[in-house]
Design a protein around this motif. Structure first.
Motif, PDB file in Angstrom:
ATOM      1  N   ALA A  20      66.864  51.722 -21.096  1.00 25.12           N
ATOM      2  CA  ALA A  20      68.144  50.959 -21.750  1.00 25.12           C
ATOM      3  C   ALA A  20      68.765  49.995 -20.462  1.00 25.12           C
ATOM      4  O   ALA A  20      69.212  48.916 -20.823  1.00 25.12           O
ATOM      5  N   LEU A  21      69.152  50.519 -19.537  1.00 19.58           N
ATOM      6  CA  LEU A  21      69.791  49.958 -18.438  1.00 19.58           C
ATOM      7  C   LEU A  21      68.981  48.804 -17.552  1.00 19.58           C
ATOM      8  O   LEU A  21      69.782  48.111 -16.824  1.00 19.58           O
ATOM      9  N   ALA A  22      67.868  48.814 -17.750  1.00 25.76           N
ATOM     10  CA  ALA A  22      66.928  47.960 -16.978  1.00 25.76           C
ATOM     11  C   ALA A  22      67.285  46.439 -17.168  1.00 25.76           C
ATOM     12  O   ALA A  22      67.328  45.962 -18.245  1.00 25.76           O
ATOM     13  N   GLY A  23      67.673  45.823 -16.054  1.00 24.29           N
ATOM     14  CA  GLY A  23      68.237  44.435 -16.239  1.00 24.29           C
ATOM     15  C   GLY A  23      69.462  44.132 -16.767  1.00 24.29           C
ATOM     16  O   GLY A  23      69.906  43.296 -16.895  1.00 24.29           O
ATOM     17  N   ALA A  24      70.318  45.360 -16.863  1.00 22.38           N
ATOM     18  CA  ALA A  24      71.590  45.225 -17.730  1.00 22.38           C
ATOM     19  C   ALA A  24      72.487  44.486 -16.635  1.00 22.38           C
ATOM     20  O   ALA A  24      72.564  44.856 -15.340  1.00 22.38           O
ATOM     21  N   ASP A  25      73.581  43.669 -16.987  1.00 20.30           N
ATOM     22  CA  ASP A  25      74.700  43.294 -16.180  1.00 20.30           C
ATOM     23  C   ASP A  25      75.733  44.076 -16.413  1.00 20.30           C
ATOM     24  O   ASP A  25      76.624  44.243 -15.279  1.00 20.30           O
ATOM     25  N   ALA A  26      76.019  44.607 -17.406  1.00 23.58           N
ATOM     26  CA  ALA A  26      77.262  45.452 -17.821  1.00 23.58           C
ATOM     27  C   ALA A  26      77.003  46.528 -18.790  1.00 23.58           C
ATOM     28  O   ALA A  26      76.013  46.628 -19.536  1.00 23.58           O
ATOM     29  N   VAL A  27      77.943  47.625 -18.655  1.00 23.80           N
ATOM     30  CA  VAL A  27      77.697  48.805 -19.690  1.00 23.80           C
ATOM     31  C   VAL A  27      79.095  48.715 -20.269  1.00 23.80           C
ATOM     32  O   VAL A  27      80.099  48.870 -19.607  1.00 23.80           O
ATOM     33  N   ALA A  28      79.307  48.848 -21.705  1.00 22.52           N
ATOM     34  CA  ALA A  28      80.408  49.400 -22.218  1.00 22.52           C
ATOM     35  C   ALA A  28      80.185  50.755 -22.658  1.00 22.52           C
ATOM     36  O   ALA A  28      79.334  50.854 -23.902  1.00 22.52           O
ATOM     37  N   ASP A  29      80.906  51.801 -22.452  1.00 24.21           N
ATOM     38  CA  ASP A  29      81.084  53.088 -22.824  1.00 24.21           C
ATOM     39  C   ASP A  29      82.078  53.240 -23.728  1.00 24.21           C
ATOM     40  O   ASP A  29      83.265  53.497 -23.473  1.00 24.21           O
ATOM     41  N   VAL A  30      81.590  53.080 -24.884  1.00 23.26           N
ATOM     42  CA  VAL A  30      82.512  53.497 -26.088  1.00 23.26           C
ATOM     43  C   VAL A  30      82.286  54.823 -26.910  1.00 23.26           C
ATOM     44  O   VAL A  30      82.549  54.869 -28.071  1.00 23.26           O
ATOM     45  N   THR A  80      79.661  60.321 -18.437  1.00 25.42           N
ATOM     46  CA  THR A  80      80.124  59.506 -17.470  1.00 25.42           C
ATOM     47  C   THR A  80      79.226  59.477 -16.131  1.00 25.42           C
ATOM     48  O   THR A  80      78.931  58.578 -15.452  1.00 25.42           O
ATOM     49  N   ARG A  81      79.011  60.686 -15.596  1.00 24.90           N
ATOM     50  CA  ARG A  81      78.326  60.936 -14.452  1.00 24.90           C
ATOM     51  C   ARG A  81      76.859  60.346 -14.529  1.00 24.90           C
ATOM     52  O   ARG A  81      76.187  59.607 -13.803  1.00 24.90           O
ATOM     53  N   ASN A  82      76.290  60.563 -15.781  1.00 25.89           N
ATOM     54  CA  ASN A  82      74.869  60.197 -15.786  1.00 25.89           C
ATOM     55  C   ASN A  82      74.868  58.814 -16.049  1.00 25.89           C
ATOM     56  O   ASN A  82      73.744  58.201 -15.597  1.00 25.89           O
ATOM     57  N   LEU A  83      76.241  58.094 -16.717  1.00 31.35           N
ATOM     58  CA  LEU A  83      76.006  56.556 -16.627  1.00 31.35           C
ATOM     59  C   LEU A  83      76.015  55.739 -15.349  1.00 31.35           C
ATOM     60  O   LEU A  83      75.334  55.018 -15.139  1.00 31.35           O
ATOM     61  N   LEU A  84      76.798  56.364 -14.490  1.00 30.86           N
ATOM     62  CA  LEU A  84      77.282  56.009 -13.219  1.00 30.86           C
ATOM     63  C   LEU A  84      75.936  55.973 -12.483  1.00 30.86           C
ATOM     64  O   LEU A  84      75.867  54.967 -11.610  1.00 30.86           O
ATOM     65  N   ALA A  85      75.420  56.933 -12.536  1.00 32.30           N
ATOM     66  CA  ALA A  85      74.326  57.254 -11.689  1.00 32.30           C
ATOM     67  C   ALA A  85      73.113  56.121 -12.022  1.00 32.30           C
ATOM     68  O   ALA A  85      72.453  55.759 -11.138  1.00 32.30           O
ATOM     69  N   ALA A  86      72.910  56.185 -13.405  1.00 35.03           N
ATOM     70  CA  ALA A  86      72.021  55.201 -13.915  1.00 35.03           C
ATOM     71  C   ALA A  86      72.367  53.739 -13.662  1.00 35.03           C
ATOM     72  O   ALA A  86      71.204  52.984 -13.317  1.00 35.03           O
ATOM     73  N   GLU A  87      73.315  53.475 -13.609  1.00 33.20           N
ATOM     74  CA  GLU A  87      73.992  52.101 -13.414  1.00 33.20           C
ATOM     75  C   GLU A  87      73.626  51.735 -11.931  1.00 33.20           C
ATOM     76  O   GLU A  87      73.218  50.559 -11.566  1.00 33.20           O
ATOM     77  N   ARG A  88      73.803  52.654 -10.989  1.00 29.68           N
ATOM     78  CA  ARG A  88      73.742  52.204  -9.651  1.00 29.68           C
ATOM     79  C   ARG A  88      72.093  52.211  -9.151  1.00 29.68           C
ATOM     80  O   ARG A  88      71.833  51.123  -8.584  1.00 29.68           O
ATOM     81  N   ASP A  89      71.374  52.830  -9.910  1.00 28.61           N
ATOM     82  CA  ASP A  89      69.863  52.726  -9.690  1.00 28.61           C
ATOM     83  C   ASP A  89      69.417  51.284 -10.439  1.00 28.61           C
ATOM     84  O   ASP A  89      68.518  50.727  -9.977  1.00 28.61           O
ATOM     85  N   ALA A  90      70.260  50.805 -11.405  1.00 30.69           N
ATOM     86  CA  ALA A  90      69.827  49.639 -12.223  1.00 30.69           C
ATOM     87  C   ALA A  90      70.464  48.370 -11.817  1.00 30.69           C
ATOM     88  O   ALA A  90      69.946  47.246 -12.072  1.00 30.69           O
ATOM     89  N   GLY A  91      71.541  48.529 -10.630  1.00 23.57           N
ATOM     90  CA  GLY A  91      72.178  47.444 -10.263  1.00 23.57           C
ATOM     91  C   GLY A  91      73.043  46.848 -11.261  1.00 23.57           C
ATOM     92  O   GLY A  91      73.337  45.649 -11.065  1.00 23.57           O
ATOM     93  N   VAL A  92      73.761  47.627 -12.130  1.00 23.01           N
ATOM     94  CA  VAL A  92      74.828  47.109 -13.137  1.00 23.01           C
ATOM     95  C   VAL A  92      76.090  46.684 -12.265  1.00 23.01           C
ATOM     96  O   VAL A  92      76.362  47.526 -11.604  1.00 23.01           O
ATOM     97  N   ARG A  93      76.498  45.590 -12.851  1.00 22.20           N
ATOM     98  CA  ARG A  93      77.606  44.935 -12.072  1.00 22.20           C
ATOM     99  C   ARG A  93      79.005  45.300 -12.533  1.00 22.20           C
ATOM    100  O   ARG A  93      79.960  44.839 -12.047  1.00 22.20           O
ATOM    101  N   HIS A  94      79.240  45.862 -13.796  1.00 26.87           N
ATOM    102  CA  HIS A  94      80.433  46.047 -14.534  1.00 26.87           C
ATOM    103  C   HIS A  94      80.376  47.373 -15.449  1.00 26.87           C
ATOM    104  O   HIS A  94      79.541  47.326 -16.393  1.00 26.87           O
ATOM    105  N   HIS A  95      80.994  48.343 -15.257  1.00 26.98           N
ATOM    106  CA  HIS A  95      81.059  49.336 -16.027  1.00 26.98           C
ATOM    107  C   HIS A  95      82.621  49.386 -16.771  1.00 26.98           C
ATOM    108  O   HIS A  95      83.798  49.324 -16.239  1.00 26.98           O
ATOM    109  N   VAL A  96      82.419  49.309 -18.213  1.00 32.18           N
ATOM    110  CA  VAL A  96      83.798  49.214 -18.808  1.00 32.18           C
ATOM    111  C   VAL A  96      83.916  50.602 -19.855  1.00 32.18           C
ATOM    112  O   VAL A  96      82.951  50.936 -20.248  1.00 32.18           O
ATOM    113  N   ALA A  97      85.033  51.327 -19.540  1.00 26.37           N
ATOM    114  CA  ALA A  97      85.178  52.556 -20.446  1.00 26.37           C
ATOM    115  C   ALA A  97      86.370  52.433 -21.012  1.00 26.37           C
ATOM    116  O   ALA A  97      87.377  51.885 -20.999  1.00 26.37           O
ATOM    117  N   LEU A  98      86.039  52.755 -22.494  1.00 29.19           N
ATOM    118  CA  LEU A  98      87.100  52.671 -23.665  1.00 29.19           C
ATOM    119  C   LEU A  98      88.010  54.268 -23.529  1.00 29.19           C
ATOM    120  O   LEU A  98      87.257  55.174 -23.717  1.00 29.19           O
TER     121      LEU A  98
END
Length: 248
Positions: free
Chosen positions: A47-57, A76-94
């Protein structure tokens, strides 16, 4: 942009996906029903492959303290780890306005823990804290039901329409990381008991709303201004409560 919306089939998430697509972005809903479970990590890499940003709602699956803590910290730990691997540049948490001012609530303590993980992750981030949604008022009232009536404190709340929260999160996730907190609230504050009384009357609910300064809000006593933003700090939604309650 490619934006992954975690909790993308819920009240906020489904509308956020629609809003982002209307703005021309590739919005990917991530939830167990779409084959992505952030709690177990299943489906996150794809899901995160090639993603620029993640919105966790994501909103969790229980208000019980231990369950809420497990859910929000694990996701949150799972998301942040996967985002680092995928190179995501912006994490947004509601999150929730006043979340750090209600220590008696296990749910709120879990959200504070979630925020801390995001802040300390090293991932560029923005935390969006919103006040109670208009759409949540019925749930608040039902949780406060007591012997045929509703018992609520007169603590102030500044509720906001879900649509206005969606617009704010869409603006934030498509912009640069703030590295801090953005607050979103409705245009007017009300005592919580008065808000419920007005809503129940409009819905034809005959139950009496009793004012009790010591009544619990999901297990916690509230200070008078625990759930409202600091004056002048929040982005204000444009939907008045009266118009939401009686559209047209």
């Amino acid at each position: 942009m490619k934006i992954v919306v975690v909790g993308g089939t819920g009240l906020i998430g489904s509308r956020l996906v629609e809003e982002l697509r209307a703005r021309g972005h590739e919005a990917v809903p991530a939830s167990p029903s779409s084959g992505v479970d952030a709690l177990t990590g299943e489906g996150l890499p794809d899901a995160l492959a090639g993603a620029d940003a993640v919105a966790d709602v994501s909103k969790g699956r229980s208000f019980e303290a231990d369950a809420a803590m497990r859910f929000f910290t694990t996701v949150t730990r799972n998301l942040l780890a996967a985002e680092r691997d995928a190179g995501v540049r912006h994490h947004v948490a509601l999150s929730i306005v006043g979340v750090d001012r209600v220590p008696g609530s296990g749910h709120y303590r879990a959200k504070v823990a979630q925020e801390k993980l995001v802040e300390e992750s090293g991932t560029p981030y923005t935390i969006v804290r919103a006040t109670q949604f208009f759409e949540f008022i019925r749930t608040i009232a039902e949780a406060a039901a007591d012997r045929g009536g509703i018992r609520l404190p007169p603590a102030l709340v500044q509720p906001v329409a879900a649509a206005d929260v969606v617009a704010a999160v869409a603006d934030v996730v498509t912009g640069p990381p703030v590295g801090g907190i953005v607050e979103v609230a409705g245009p007017q504050a009300y005592p919580l008991d008065e808000l419920a009384r007005t809503a129940l009357a409009a819905w034809g609910d005959q139950r009496t709303v009793y004012t009790d300064p010591h009544a619990r809000y999901f297990g916690a006593e509230l200070g008078e201004r625990a759930l409202v933003p600091e004056e002048g700090r929040a982005r204000l939604g444009g939907t008045p409560f009266a118009r939401w309650l009686r559209p047209g």
